[in-house]
Design a protein around this motif. Structure first.
Motif, mmCIF file in Angstrom:
data_model
loop_
_atom_site.group_PDB
_atom_site.id
_atom_site.type_symbol
_atom_site.label_atom_id
_atom_site.label_comp_id
_atom_site.label_asym_id
_atom_site.label_seq_id
_atom_site.Cartn_x
_atom_site.Cartn_y
_atom_site.Cartn_z
ATOM 1 N N ALA A 34 1.385 5.065 0.200
ATOM 2 C CA ALA A 34 0.666 6.222 0.725
ATOM 3 C C ALA A 34 0.702 7.367 -0.270
ATOM 4 C CB ALA A 34 1.271 6.657 2.057
ATOM 5 N N GLY A 85 -4.798 4.372 -0.580
ATOM 6 C CA GLY A 85 -3.438 4.463 -1.059
ATOM 7 C C GLY A 85 -3.388 4.632 -2.568
ATOM 8 N N VAL A 104 0.859 -1.184 0.000
ATOM 9 C CA VAL A 104 0.000 0.000 0.000
ATOM 10 C C VAL A 104 0.898 1.238 0.000
ATOM 11 C CG1 VAL A 104 -1.726 1.323 1.266
ATOM 12 C CG2 VAL A 104 -1.897 -1.169 1.158
ATOM 13 N N GLU A 107 -0.144 0.912 5.961
ATOM 14 C CA GLU A 107 0.519 1.291 4.733
ATOM 15 C C GLU A 107 1.751 0.403 4.555
ATOM 16 O OE1 GLU A 107 2.821 5.033 4.730
ATOM 17 O OE2 GLU A 107 1.936 5.355 6.710
ATOM 18 N N ASN A 112 -9.315 1.744 1.283
ATOM 19 C CA ASN A 112 -7.946 1.707 0.781
ATOM 20 C C ASN A 112 -7.760 2.952 -0.072
ATOM 21 O OD1 ASN A 112 -5.415 1.221 -0.180
ATOM 22 N ND2 ASN A 112 -5.857 -0.791 -1.048
ATOM 23 N N ILE A 128 -4.024 6.504 2.871
ATOM 24 C CA ILE A 128 -3.498 5.209 3.288
ATOM 25 C C ILE A 128 -4.686 4.256 3.377
ATOM 26 C CG2 ILE A 128 -1.490 6.106 4.545
ATOM 27 C CD1 ILE A 128 -3.086 5.847 7.104
#
Length: 455
Positions: A136, A198, A134, A169, A196, A143
């Motif tokens: 950021a 990210g 993930v 993350e 989610n 995140i």
């Protein structure tokens, strides 16, 4: 082996350090801390420990109802869940739901609504979560995570109310997350949000559970008793300082500064942020008035400041969309409104712009509130060391550090404020820097005086 200096050491009765003619009595400058001061420090430390133990205790709450929402194990797929944006994969056999983030696309969200939350006082959210690559985004909220937020009439309620259950993350293996969220007064629904946000990566969750809790009667009594003891302990701890400062302007300034800091520390949100925003807007108005000049019409500058104040009072779109029914909002509304924690808007005048620049130049991405923590206790320490010269500096340093830590622990009693180790470190660091700044100031001040005496 005889006595030194006429047989009497008025500085504290200590022995001479055997280092030659330039030595000083080791006890003259470092008197022992008084018994009363030690008792006060111990009392504050015990209160802090008891507070942390109470609010972190797993036996503070009793479970009143389990499984208050069905299909949290995804055995029936996404039945009862609302999906917004992003790719969502569910495996009913393993009970794992995965939310994929794709570059250039809005964040993916899974949302579940709990109606009539006022039946409960607290909700415990527990789940296993995993993050896989993930990445950021530029904004702090970009995140992956899990939140439980209150809503009313289709709008998110106070963003400062506790809602966060998990933040993930990078690459995070399966980990158990658990949080107890108090039900916000006035909430018509509670919304469990799996998101989610990210730039890319996968958020996976499993073993999700929501249970209703109630504070045990003994824990409630202990909480009120601790709050009462904190009031008595704080009054007892600062009484000697107030007595010393009564006839000293510097002492009174120090006490006033400490009282102001304590008031800000114990002010709940969003009242604190709204007050700071209003003060910065007023400062921007004053600056705009001054820049307009005495011979010019300051009306345009005032209009701009008033417009900024109106923006501060107007609800932000980040708190939700109030059009349509819940299903339409879950499908069409920007999903970032579900998990973003916005600060109140204010005019981007010189004061707020300078605060923003100061925050951007600090290390580790410290924000304006973090800088405020640090500078407030730096100022308090600087004033205290000048106002109470008869108190040994090392003792005063201990007193101030104890007060800084205690002020952070006392925030546990406020629902919209949290006790954070980072804030405690900033407060204590500010005390140390204030002490060093005072020493540097004293030395710089003595320099010209010594030169004048030599002349």
């Amino acid at each position: 082996g005889g006595k030194v200096g006429g047989g009497e050491n008025r500085g504290g009765g200590g022995k001479m350090a055997e280092t030659g003619a330039t030595t000083k009595p080791t006890g003259a400058r470092l008197p022992a801390m008084g018994r009363g001061a030690r008792r006060r420090i111990v009392a504050i430390a015990l209160l802090s420990a008891a507070t942390l133990a109470l609010f972190a205790s797993p036996v503070r709450f009793a479970t009143t109802e389990t499984g208050i929402l069905p299909n949290l194990d995804f055995a029936q797929g996404l039945a009862g869940w609302r999906r917004s944006n992003g790719a969502v994969l569910v495996d009913p056999a393993t009970g794992v739901a995965s939310i994929l983030a794709t570059p250039g696309r809005p964040p993916g969200v899974l949302l579940r609504v709990l109606a009539r939350p006022h039946r409960f006082s607290h909700i415990r959210v527990a789940l296993d979560a995993r993050a896989e690559n993930v990445v950021a985004g530029a904004e702090p909220w970009r995140i992956a995570g899990v939140r439980l937020r209150g809503a009313r009439a289709g709008r998110w309620l106070d963003p400062y109310w506790p809602s966060e259950v998990a933040r993930l993350e990078g690459d995070t293996p399966w980990r158990r997350f658990e949080a107890v969220i108090p039900v916000q007064p006035g909430a018509e629904t509670l919304r469990l949000i799996l998101y989610n946000a990210g730039v890319s990566g996968v958020l996976s969750v499993r073993d999700l559970a929501l249970d209703a809790l109630a504070e045990r009667p003994l824990a409630r009594i202990a909480r009120w008793l601790l709050a009462f003891l904190w009031i008595l302990g704080a009054a007892w701890a600062v009484a000697p300082a107030i007595a010393r400062a009564r006839k000293r302007p510097a002492g009174l300034a120090t006490i006033a500064t400490g009282a102001l800091i304590l008031g800000l520390v114990l002010t709940p949100q969003p009242e604190l942020s709204n007050t700071i925003a209003a003060l910065s807007t007023d400062a921007d108005r004053a600056i705009a008035w001054a820049e307009a000049g005495a011979g010019e019409n300051p009306a345009p500058a005032r209009a701009n400041a008033d417009r900024g104040a109106a923006e501060t009072a107007r609800p932000s779109n980040d708190r939700g969309n109030d059009r349509g029914d819940d299903r339409t909002r879950a499908q069409n509304a920007a999903p970032t409104s579900a998990f973003r924690t916005p600060a109140p808007r204010a005019a981007r005048g010189p004061v707020r712009a300078s605060v923003g620049r100061l925050a951007r130049t600090t290390i580790a991405g410290l924000g304006p509130q973090d800088v405020g923590h640090f500078l407030a206790f730096t100022l308090l320490a600087f004033l205290a060391f000048g106002a109470f010269p008869e108190v040994a500096r090392r003792h005063l340093l201990v007193y101030l550090a104890t007060g800084a830590l205690a002020s952070e622990v006392a925030q546990s009693f406020l629902v919209t404020r949290t006790t954070q180790l980072s804030d405690a470190a900033l407060d204590t660091g500010g005390v140390v820097i204030g002490w060093l700044a005072f020493i540097a100031w004293r030395r710089a001040r003595r320099g010209p005086a010594r030169l004048a005496s030599l002349e």
